[in-house]
Design a protein around this motif. Structure first.
Motif, short mmCIF file in Angstrom:
data_model
loop_
_atom_site.label_atom_id
_atom_site.label_comp_id
_atom_site.label_asym_id
_atom_site.label_seq_id
_atom_site.Cartn_x
_atom_site.Cartn_y
_atom_site.Cartn_z
N TYR A 60 7.09 -7.95 -17.40
CA TYR A 60 7.62 -6.89 -18.23
C TYR A 60 9.06 -7.18 -18.63
CZ TYR A 60 3.57 -4.37 -16.44
OH TYR A 60 2.30 -4.00 -16.11
N ALA A 61 9.41 -6.73 -19.82
CA ALA A 61 10.81 -6.73 -20.21
C ALA A 61 11.54 -5.68 -19.37
CB ALA A 61 10.95 -6.39 -21.70
N ASP A 62 12.80 -5.92 -19.09
CA ASP A 62 13.56 -4.98 -18.28
C ASP A 62 13.57 -3.59 -18.90
OD1 ASP A 62 16.11 -7.39 -17.25
OD2 ASP A 62 14.13 -6.94 -16.44
N SER A 63 13.54 -3.53 -20.21
CA SER A 63 13.63 -2.24 -20.91
C SER A 63 12.40 -1.37 -20.72
CB SER A 63 13.86 -2.48 -22.40
OG SER A 63 12.82 -3.26 -22.95
N VAL A 64 11.28 -1.96 -20.32
CA VAL A 64 10.05 -1.17 -20.16
C VAL A 64 9.53 -1.16 -18.72
CG1 VAL A 64 9.42 -1.77 -22.52
CG2 VAL A 64 8.38 -3.03 -20.63
N LYS A 65 10.16 -1.94 -17.86
CA LYS A 65 9.69 -2.06 -16.48
C LYS A 65 9.71 -0.70 -15.79
CE LYS A 65 10.93 -5.92 -14.84
NZ LYS A 65 11.74 -7.04 -14.30
#
Length: 128
Positions: A60-65
């Protein structure tokens, strides 16, 4: 001809949820990594989530984790993206993508170059 068709996008209020689906046709994707990318207005397309060919690893991208969950159903040749606690900054066109190499064991899931088949995209709009 291989095709990916996304569905499930729409308009939702901040804090709400959506579940995106990506149905594959033309060949089975059971041995291939799959990814979700997104492109907001005026911005470049960016990585959101990916799942390994076996389904045992997710990225996951950090922005959606912690808010998004990717999963796949090999029997239905479909990949899902469950999106919870949506924010206005999640507004984008979401694209499904499939890796062109079977049984990929690397770590470049965030790279668009890994994928050689793309869907047409589905719009997700989150209102504040």
């Amino acid at each position: 001809q291989v095709q990916l068709v996304e569905s499930g996008g729409g308009l939702v209020q901040a804090g709400g949820s959506l579940r995106l689906s990506c149905a594959a046709s033309g060949r089975t994707f059971s041995g291939y990594a799959m990814g979700w990318f997104r492109q907001a207005p005026g911005k470049e397309r960016e990585f959101a989530a990916a799942i390994s060919w076996s389904g045992s690893r997710t990225y996951y991208a950090d922005s959606v984790k912690g808010r998004f969950t990717i999963s796949k159903d090999n029997a239905k040749n479909t990949v899902f993206l469950q999106m919870n606690s949506l924010k206005p900054e999640d507004t984008a066109v979401y694209y499904c993508a499939a890796d062109g190499r079977k049984y990929y064991s690397g770590t470049n899931y965030h790279s668009q170059q890994l994928y050689n088949t793309w869907g047409q995209g589905t719009q997700v709009t989150v209102s504040s």
